[in-house]
Every structure is written in structure tokens, then in C-alpha cells.
Design a protein around this motif. Sequence first.
Motif, mmCIF file in Angstrom:
data_model
loop_
_atom_site.group_PDB
_atom_site.id
_atom_site.type_symbol
_atom_site.label_atom_id
_atom_site.label_comp_id
_atom_site.label_asym_id
_atom_site.label_seq_id
_atom_site.Cartn_x
_atom_site.Cartn_y
_atom_site.Cartn_z
ATOM 1 N N GLY A 4 20.089 31.249 -37.098
ATOM 2 C CA GLY A 4 21.301 31.640 -37.816
ATOM 3 C C GLY A 4 22.143 32.586 -36.986
ATOM 4 O O GLY A 4 21.732 33.037 -35.918
ATOM 5 N N TYR A 5 23.337 32.864 -37.479
ATOM 6 C CA TYR A 5 24.189 33.838 -36.788
ATOM 7 C C TYR A 5 24.992 34.631 -37.807
ATOM 8 O O TYR A 5 25.232 34.183 -38.936
ATOM 9 N N ARG A 6 25.387 35.830 -37.375
ATOM 10 C CA ARG A 6 26.248 36.689 -38.198
ATOM 11 C C ARG A 6 27.292 37.334 -37.298
ATOM 12 O O ARG A 6 26.950 38.004 -36.321
ATOM 13 N N THR A 7 28.546 37.092 -37.621
ATOM 14 C CA THR A 7 29.641 37.751 -36.928
ATOM 15 C C THR A 7 30.525 38.403 -37.983
ATOM 16 O O THR A 7 30.244 38.320 -39.182
ATOM 17 N N ARG A 8 31.608 39.005 -37.532
ATOM 18 C CA ARG A 8 32.463 39.733 -38.460
ATOM 19 C C ARG A 8 33.025 38.827 -39.551
ATOM 20 O O ARG A 8 33.131 39.219 -40.715
ATOM 21 N N PHE A 9 33.416 37.605 -39.205
ATOM 22 C CA PHE A 9 34.085 36.737 -40.161
ATOM 23 C C PHE A 9 33.235 35.555 -40.615
ATOM 24 O O PHE A 9 33.702 34.733 -41.391
ATOM 25 N N ASP A 10 32.035 35.452 -40.144
ATOM 26 C CA ASP A 10 31.277 34.231 -40.397
ATOM 27 C C ASP A 10 29.792 34.556 -40.415
ATOM 28 O O ASP A 10 29.319 35.397 -39.640
ATOM 29 N N ARG A 62 14.936 30.826 -44.478
ATOM 30 C CA ARG A 62 14.005 30.344 -43.455
ATOM 31 C C ARG A 62 14.355 30.832 -42.057
ATOM 32 O O ARG A 62 13.651 30.522 -41.095
ATOM 33 N N THR A 63 15.433 31.580 -41.924
ATOM 34 C CA THR A 63 15.915 31.960 -40.588
ATOM 35 C C THR A 63 14.908 32.855 -39.881
ATOM 36 O O THR A 63 14.458 33.861 -40.434
ATOM 37 N N ARG A 64 14.590 32.490 -38.638
ATOM 38 C CA ARG A 64 13.647 33.258 -37.824
ATOM 39 C C ARG A 64 14.336 33.947 -36.648
ATOM 40 O O ARG A 64 13.830 34.924 -36.111
ATOM 41 N N ILE A 65 15.481 33.397 -36.213
ATOM 42 C CA ILE A 65 16.236 33.966 -35.092
ATOM 43 C C ILE A 65 17.673 34.167 -35.559
ATOM 44 O O ILE A 65 18.321 33.207 -35.998
ATOM 45 N N GLU A 66 18.165 35.397 -35.482
ATOM 46 C CA GLU A 66 19.544 35.705 -35.848
ATOM 47 C C GLU A 66 20.309 36.115 -34.588
ATOM 48 O O GLU A 66 19.869 37.004 -33.859
ATOM 49 N N VAL A 67 21.434 35.490 -34.357
ATOM 50 C CA VAL A 67 22.329 35.876 -33.264
ATOM 51 C C VAL A 67 23.484 36.644 -33.895
ATOM 52 O O VAL A 67 24.177 36.119 -34.768
#
Length: 581
Positions: free
Chosen positions: A82-88, A94-99
Motif C-alpha cells: 500500500g501507499y500513503r501520500t498527502r492526497f492519496d 492485509r497491507t504488509r508494506i507501506e510506502v
Amino acid sequence: MTALPIEETLPALKAALARGPNAVLHAPPGAGKTTRVPLALAGEPWLAGRRIVMLEPRRLAARAAARYMAAQLGEQPGATIGYRTRFDSRIGPRTRIEVVTEGVLTRVLQDDPELSSYGLVIFDEFHERSLQADLGLALSLDTQSALRPDLRLLVMSATLPGGRVAKLLGDAPLVASAGRSYPVAVHYLGGGPLATLAARTAAAIGRALEEQRGGVLAFLPGAAEIRKTAALVAPRLPQDVLLAPLFGALPPAEQDRAIAPAPSGRRKLVLATNIAETSLTIEDVRAVVDAGYARTPKFEPRSGLTRLVTTRIARDSAEQRAGRAGRVAPGTCYRLWNEAEHARLAAESAPEILEADLAPLLLELARWGAEATHLRWLDAPPAAALAQARDLLAALGALNADNRLTPHGRQLARMPAHPRLAHMIVRAQSLDCAATACALAALLGEQDVLPADSRSVDVQPRLEALAGNGGAAIRTRLERVRKSADQLWKRLRPRSDGAATTAPRSTEIDVSRAGLLLAFAYPDRIAKRRDGAAPRYQLANGRGAYFAQPEALSNAPWLAIAELDGDPREARIYLAAAFDA
């Protein structure tokens, strides 16, 4: 899955992190570190079921890395990756790796200092030395030493000398990987004044398209130069060339189009800022045209101002840029300077922490409950900039006499905005104009929404456009600002049940409050018109300011100024609003 050089290094990296909590990985561009290392470490027993979080310095790179890793697993982002940025955000149970990027790691640390859900923090592309990366590493080291000795930290870099980083991490093992690159022939085309940069870049692009096969990637300082160059080259492009700009303010779909492979039978011309220097592999690039400049923020403690400065890049950036031509095949780089100028370039780019406004950093440290001198830094924050930041936060009521957060300061620390703008938003609540303050803060935090040929110094037309009077030509920019304003509103007015807060309607924006709100954010830049015919002003901090050309605001007796340059004698006004004293 194609074999990459990093795979030969993975056993040594796994062994290093099994023996101790920290490691440094030096891997040149093309090694595959960004997308292979997190996947390789996800099954290590010392994770004990916890997640991996990887900090990327740029939003585009974060999304691209997460999508690529998810594709390797036959998934979409939001499942294992998964990923997390300012707008998205694409994160699931189930997420094991977050960018993550843009201060997300700092917010995670502030909300949970133990990082209880995570077993490994990866700092990718650490050689870019962003302020958020330096702060995130300092806080993570503090968490590791005080609360989580089992927490693993991995710093990955392409060009930064690893010895200093390894020492900072307690003499951590340094693991080196080979890169995957092909030879790049470098041609020096000579320099010229900045005023001719777009024309000289366009000429070099024409030569590259004629002499080389495959795509061309051209580096320019900013969006303005990209637009000028695009206007010059577009009429003369061969039919098989697809023109694609690439800079931070573009919508994600247009950014993705720039890095995606060209359609069959076509080749791409990508005009990019330094967003394309690292992390991203732009398919089919065989030639690079490097204008040799970057636009970076520079803080001046004497004036308390941050301004964007167009500066020469360092040699390490020049090498990174040239290397983009040799990622998939032998390539060519055309540099718009000569060899003598190249020898005079600085060896390395300056870390952001040495040149940035440190008020946001100091507010985070106060929330963390630590002085800057109590934490471990690769480069310590400069004392003068910290003193300036402390004075500002005290003036805003965020710090008490003991340099601890006040209740007002805790409110500011929750807002994803500079402390000045956060103060403006919080104070606006009592005046029943918080919606306008959120809109104004979003406008000041994003690229100008008005077209370059219709901009004025007055901030009010921008608010009017945001309130619904903007045309189709700027719709994309307005939507981006509205999204940012909605985020600020939701952070200001959280619902106790956890549901999303309804964003204010554009009709709630009161344009007439712009001057008053700017005065909250910039009390030192309230300005009174001097006597005389020329439109010159004196700021509350004692400095002078002026309009470079006649403006509708030129006769206003009072102004609140949001942007001006750093001239210590008399600064040029770039953005302001009339202020009713």
C-alpha cells in the motif's frame, strides 16, 4: 521477474539486519533497491508479524514503487502493498508494506511513538537529504533507543557516502550493491544566460531527437521553463514523438502518462524537473538533455523569508541525471554547460535541513518533547535558523517561555500546514471564517492557480476563482487546491465518531477577509504605505517593500503581504491583500 543486481546483495543485507537493528545499503541507480528490498525483507522472522514502512521523498515515486511491487504479486495497491501520500491513500487490513511520503512517517511517529505496528523503517533515496527524511530518521533513532530496541532501521542511498550514515546508526554494517547501467556518452554544449535557457534546451532537444534513437528526457528547473520549452519544441516535433511534461503539480494521471512506456511505434519526449532524477525509471529513454539548474527553497534567517531560488545543480545531481540515459541501454547526455563549468560545480547537493525554514521542524520537535540537541542528526539544524523558528513560534503563541507547546501550539501541530498558516486557520475559527482560511492556506501551499499571463499581486482573484469563478483552463489546479483545503478543514473539524467531516461549500469563502487572515499568518509583514507618489511600503519588521509595476493594490494604505523576495534593503512584493487597519 527480471534479475537485478540488488538480488546478489540481498543475503548479506538479510544477515546484517538479523544480527543487529540497523544497516546502510549503498546501491547505484538501476540496482533495483526500491522495489526488491522491501519484498525480500517482508518475510524475515524478526518482523514478528509487523509491517514495513518505506519513506520515499516524492509522491510520484511512492505511488510508482507501490504499484510496481503490487504488480509483482499479481495485486493492486491496497492489498499486500500500500501507499500513503498527502492526497492519496491505498492501505488495507492485509497491507504488509507501506510506502509513504510528505511527512506521513512523522505523523505516524507522533501518533504512536513506539511504532507498535511496524518492525522496519526504510529510508529510500536518502541521498536527496529532504528535511522530512532527516527528521524521520532522528525521531526513529530516538524511538529505537528509548522504546523499541527491536525496531530495524535501513537507510538506502545511491550516491551519499555511506560511512557517515553508518556511524550515525551506531556503526551499522554497510552493504554495497552493484548497479545496472550502460555507458553514457556526455556532450558539453556550452552555457548561456538563464533568459535563453528554454531556447537553448529546445535546440538541444532537437539535436538529441535527430541524433539518437528512443526517448529523450530533458531536465529543467521548474514548470514555467517546461511550458516555455514545450511551446518551442511542440511545432517541430516529428510525428512519432509524444510530448509529456513531468512536474510535481501535475495531476497523477498526467504524471503516470509521462513515466509509462510509449505506445507502440512512438517515442517520448519528457520535460521534467528534478522529480525524475531518482527512484523513477522512465521507459525507453536513450538521451538526456540537462539544462543544469534546479529550483529549490532557500530560507533567509535575517528576513525570515523562504524563496524559491534557481541554482546550479551539484555534480552528484548531474551524474544522476546523466545516468537516466543508461538505465536500459547505452545512452547519450547533452549538458548545457562546458567542462570548465562542470569542474566548478559543488560536489554534492546541500541538505535541505541546512537551508530550510525550521519552524515546522521545531514545532514537531516540541510536540515530540525533545530539543534538537537531544537527537542524532547527520547534519544538525543550524542554530540561527532554529533561533528564528523559536522566535516565530513564540510570537504565534505556540511555545511558552520554557519552549514547550502551549494548547494553541498543540492545535497548530495537528494541522498539515506551515505553523504560520495553521495559526491563521485556528484563529479564523473565532471569526467564523475558517473555511476562507483553509482555502487561503491551500492556495498559498500549492502552485499558483491563475495562468501566468493573468496574474496580479492581489490574492483576492485567486480566492474568487476557488469560490467558483475560475474557468476551464485552470480547473485541474483549482481541484488540487480544493482537495488540500478539504484536508485542512477535516483536520480542523474532526468528528468524534470518526466519520468524514463535510467540507465547506465554495460559497462560504469570504474574499473580503483575505487581508485580515494574511495578517494573522504574517504579522511581521503588515505594511503601511509610505508618503510619496511611488507605491512603497514599510513592513512591521522595519524593512521596506515595493511593487515592481503598477498594481490595483498600489494605492492601498495598508497591506498584508504573503510573498516577497529576500532583498534586505527593499523587497519586491509578489502576493498580498489589502488590509483594513
